[in-house]
Design a protein around this motif. Structure first.
Motif, PDB file in Angstrom:
ATOM      1  N   TYR A  99       0.842  -1.196   0.000  1.00  0.00           N
ATOM      2  CA  TYR A  99       0.000   0.000   0.000  1.00  0.00           C
ATOM      3  C   TYR A  99       0.874   1.242   0.000  1.00  0.00           C
ATOM      4  N   ALA A 100       1.927   1.248   0.811  1.00  0.00           N
ATOM      5  CA  ALA A 100       2.844   2.395   0.868  1.00  0.00           C
ATOM      6  C   ALA A 100       3.576   2.548  -0.456  1.00  0.00           C
ATOM      7  N   ALA A 101       3.989   1.455  -1.058  1.00  0.00           N
ATOM      8  CA  ALA A 101       4.724   1.509  -2.318  1.00  0.00           C
ATOM      9  C   ALA A 101       3.862   2.109  -3.420  1.00  0.00           C
ATOM     10  N   ALA A 102       2.561   1.885  -3.370  1.00  0.00           N
ATOM     11  CA  ALA A 102       1.678   2.419  -4.399  1.00  0.00           C
ATOM     12  C   ALA A 102       1.742   3.940  -4.446  1.00  0.00           C
ATOM     13  N   PHE A 103       1.903   4.610  -3.306  1.00  0.00           N
ATOM     14  CA  PHE A 103       1.937   6.065  -3.258  1.00  0.00           C
ATOM     15  C   PHE A 103       3.338   6.626  -3.395  1.00  0.00           C
ATOM     16  N   SER A 104       4.366   5.772  -3.395  1.00  0.00           N
ATOM     17  CA  SER A 104       5.724   6.273  -3.521  1.00  0.00           C
ATOM     18  C   SER A 104       5.990   6.787  -4.932  1.00  0.00           C
ATOM     19  N   HIS A 105       5.109   6.467  -5.873  1.00  0.00           N
ATOM     20  CA  HIS A 105       5.269   6.927  -7.247  1.00  0.00           C
ATOM     21  C   HIS A 105       4.242   7.989  -7.608  1.00  0.00           C
ATOM     22  N   GLY A 106       3.647   8.637  -6.627  1.00  0.00           N
ATOM     23  CA  GLY A 106       2.730   9.735  -6.891  1.00  0.00           C
ATOM     24  C   GLY A 106       1.357   9.521  -6.311  1.00  0.00           C
ATOM     25  N   ALA A 107       0.627  10.622  -6.250  1.00  0.00           N
ATOM     26  CA  ALA A 107      -0.737  10.590  -5.732  1.00  0.00           C
ATOM     27  C   ALA A 107      -1.630   9.828  -6.697  1.00  0.00           C
ATOM     28  N   SER A 108      -2.698   9.275  -6.168  1.00  0.00           N
ATOM     29  CA  SER A 108      -3.659   8.570  -7.008  1.00  0.00           C
ATOM     30  C   SER A 108      -4.709   9.557  -7.512  1.00  0.00           C
ATOM     31  N   LEU A 109      -5.438   9.159  -8.536  1.00  0.00           N
ATOM     32  CA  LEU A 109      -6.489  10.019  -9.089  1.00  0.00           C
ATOM     33  C   LEU A 109      -7.582  10.307  -8.068  1.00  0.00           C
ATOM     34  N   SER A 110      -7.710   9.482  -7.045  1.00  0.00           N
ATOM     35  CA  SER A 110      -8.734   9.724  -6.023  1.00  0.00           C
ATOM     36  C   SER A 110      -8.443  10.998  -5.225  1.00  0.00           C
ATOM     37  N   ALA A 111      -7.225  11.527  -5.318  1.00  0.00           N
ATOM     38  CA  ALA A 111      -6.866  12.755  -4.596  1.00  0.00           C
ATOM     39  C   ALA A 111      -7.126  14.016  -5.416  1.00  0.00           C
ATOM     40  N   CYS A 112      -7.550  13.876  -6.656  1.00  0.00           N
ATOM     41  CA  CYS A 112      -7.725  15.039  -7.537  1.00  0.00           C
ATOM     42  C   CYS A 112      -8.645  16.113  -6.962  1.00  0.00           C
ATOM     43  N   THR A 113      -9.786  15.728  -6.464  1.00  0.00           N
ATOM     44  CA  THR A 113     -10.782  16.708  -6.040  1.00  0.00           C
ATOM     45  C   THR A 113     -10.454  17.371  -4.718  1.00  0.00           C
ATOM     46  N   ASP A 114     -10.192  16.600  -3.675  1.00  0.00           N
ATOM     47  CA  ASP A 114      -9.966  17.192  -2.355  1.00  0.00           C
ATOM     48  C   ASP A 114      -8.496  17.340  -1.982  1.00  0.00           C
ATOM     49  N   MET A 115      -7.590  16.821  -2.822  1.00  0.00           N
ATOM     50  CA  MET A 115      -6.145  16.925  -2.617  1.00  0.00           C
ATOM     51  C   MET A 115      -5.680  16.275  -1.310  1.00  0.00           C
ATOM     52  N   MET A 116      -6.398  15.247  -0.858  1.00  0.00           N
ATOM     53  CA  MET A 116      -6.051  14.553   0.378  1.00  0.00           C
ATOM     54  C   MET A 116      -5.363  13.236   0.059  1.00  0.00           C
ATOM     55  N   PRO A 117      -4.203  12.969   0.704  1.00  0.00           N
ATOM     56  CA  PRO A 117      -3.572  11.666   0.493  1.00  0.00           C
ATOM     57  C   PRO A 117      -4.441  10.565   1.077  1.00  0.00           C
ATOM     58  N   ARG A 118      -4.351   9.404   0.518  1.00  0.00           N
ATOM     59  CA  ARG A 118      -5.180   8.279   0.967  1.00  0.00           C
ATOM     60  C   ARG A 118      -4.350   7.286   1.771  1.00  0.00           C
ATOM     61  N   HIS A 119      -3.459   7.782   2.601  1.00  0.00           N
ATOM     62  CA  HIS A 119      -2.614   6.920   3.425  1.00  0.00           C
ATOM     63  C   HIS A 119      -3.408   6.418   4.623  1.00  0.00           C
ATOM     64  N   LEU A 120      -3.124   5.216   5.046  1.00  0.00           N
ATOM     65  CA  LEU A 120      -3.733   4.699   6.266  1.00  0.00           C
ATOM     66  C   LEU A 120      -3.225   5.504   7.461  1.00  0.00           C
ATOM     67  N   ARG A 121      -4.119   5.928   8.311  1.00  0.00           N
ATOM     68  CA  ARG A 121      -3.776   6.628   9.545  1.00  0.00           C
ATOM     69  C   ARG A 121      -2.938   7.893   9.333  1.00  0.00           C
TER      70      ARG A 121
END
Length: 173
Positions: A24-46
């Motif tokens: 899960y952490a590795a997925a975000f090491s290469h950039g934000a996901s499209l789910s962050a486009c609108t609210d600009m919030m990272p989707r990291h656990l905790r």
């Protein structure tokens, strides 16, 4: 004896959880996901959102006004290292993402939230501090804009939607 039988199950459960968190952490090491486009919030656990007033990031441009089609330099400065970011230009009138980034620094990549190249994110988790970009305004009038950046210091600490000063569209009434 019963503890001995539970040990393999406990170890297996721990290993599965660890592998899931690492992937899960590795997925975000290469950039934000499209789910962050609108609210600009990272989707990291905790992940823990910190107050924008306590950030160490400045986001600015040397232009107070722009015209349609202009190229606007955008600078991010930080007093501390950070790992990830998401940068956008938005219309002041309706908060819509607008324009295109035409120059991005190493360690970053373009993301398409609504139009090609309208957002920039990190492409690796190398430490970053000072970044320079160039944003191109659309050829048609869009009104005043602001730049917004969300910054991830670590997997658990981030600041969302740090904003620049308004850049006014020249010639607007």
């Amino acid at each position: 004896m019963e503890d001995m039988r539970r040990a393999p199950t406990t170890i297996l459960g721990w290993m599965c959880t660890t592998l899931c968190l690492v992937s899960y952490a590795a997925a975000f090491s290469h950039g934000a996901s499209l789910s962050a486009c609108t609210d600009m919030m990272p989707r990291h656990l905790r992940a823990q959102l910190h107050s924008p007033s306590n950030n160490y990031i400045t986001l600015h441009t040397n232009m107070s006004f722009y015209s349609p089609g202009d190229k606007v330099p955008v600078t991010v400065r930080s007093t501390r290292d950070f790992m990830g970011f998401l940068l956008q230009a938005r219309r002041v009138s309706n908060d819509e993402i607008t324009g295109t980034f035409i120059f991005i620094p190493p360690g970053s990549k373009l993301l398409t939230c609504f139009e090609d190249g309208d957002t920039v994110t990190h492409s690796d988790k190398s430490l970053k501090r000072n970044l320079s970009f160039v944003w191109k305004a659309p050829d048609q009038p869009i009104g005043d804009i602001k730049f917004f950046i969300s910054v991830v210091q670590s997997y658990f600490v981030y600041w969302a939607k740090i904003e620049s000063a308004t850049v006014a569209q020249r010639g607007q009434n």
